[in-house]
Scaffold this motif. Structure first.
Motif, PDB file in Angstrom:
ATOM      1  N   ASN A 294       0.823  -1.207   0.000  1.00 55.95           N
ATOM      2  CA  ASN A 294       0.000   0.000   0.000  1.00 55.95           C
ATOM      3  C   ASN A 294       0.861   1.262   0.000  1.00 55.95           C
TER       4      ASN A 294
ATOM      5  N   ALA B 128       2.318   1.911  -3.431  1.00 55.30           N
ATOM      6  CA  ALA B 128       1.307   2.413  -4.376  1.00 55.30           C
ATOM      7  C   ALA B 128       1.034   3.896  -4.141  1.00 55.30           C
ATOM      8  N   ILE B 129       0.875   4.284  -2.879  1.00 58.24           N
ATOM      9  CA  ILE B 129       0.579   5.680  -2.563  1.00 58.24           C
ATOM     10  C   ILE B 129       1.768   6.573  -2.892  1.00 58.24           C
TER      11      ILE B 129
ATOM     12  N   PHE C  40       2.146   7.032  -6.679  1.00 56.74           N
ATOM     13  CA  PHE C  40       1.167   7.965  -7.229  1.00 56.74           C
ATOM     14  C   PHE C  40       1.524   9.404  -6.879  1.00 56.74           C
TER      15      PHE C  40
ATOM     16  N   GLU D 215      -6.928   6.162  -7.880  1.00 51.81           N
ATOM     17  CA  GLU D 215      -5.665   6.182  -8.618  1.00 51.81           C
ATOM     18  C   GLU D 215      -4.750   5.027  -8.232  1.00 51.81           C
ATOM     19  N   THR D 216      -4.886   4.542  -7.000  1.00 51.83           N
ATOM     20  CA  THR D 216      -4.031   3.457  -6.514  1.00 51.83           C
ATOM     21  C   THR D 216      -4.738   2.108  -6.544  1.00 51.83           C
TER      22      THR D 216
END
Length: 117
Positions: free
Chosen positions: A22, A25-26, A29, A46-47
């Motif tokens: 997680n 991914a954040i 972005f 978006e993720t």
């Protein structure tokens, strides 16, 4: 399984920055938009992460200065903090790959056995 609530700490100060996590991914972005801030509701689609995991992950990232926060917006952190944390994570991974992983509990157990000798 019940736990001792006062001593329970699910994350124990660590955060997984590996690809697929997680946090990865954040950060990925936000890094694509370094001059913009986003709300958790904007980050989620978006993720592709579950909405409920966005806030807690952002908080853990903020504790390490990897993201910046001005209510209600979140942005990528300062480059120096990201570089330092990435270097530390890389070093720890290399050490664990070579010598295996250890925890502070392992150190304590070992020190107790040395004291008994």
């Amino acid at each position: 399984m019940p736990v001792t609530f006062d001593t329970y700490d699910e994350n124990k100060g660590t955060i997984d920055l590996s690809e697929g996590s997680n946090a990865y991914a954040i950060l990925s972005f936000l890094a694509e938009h370094p001059d913009q801030g986003f709300t958790p509701r904007e980050i989620q689609p978006e993720t592709g992460l579950p909405y409920g995991s966005i806030g807690p992950t952002l908080k853990r990232l903020e504790e390490r200065d990897l993201v910046r926060h001005k209510e209600p917006y979140w942005a990528i952190g300062e480059t120096e903090h990201l570089s330092t944390y990435a270097a530390m994570e890389s070093t720890i991974s290399a050490i664990e790959a070579r010598y295996g992983s250890e925890t502070p509990e392992d150190w304590l157990d070992n020190s107790e056995s040395v004291e008994e000798e």
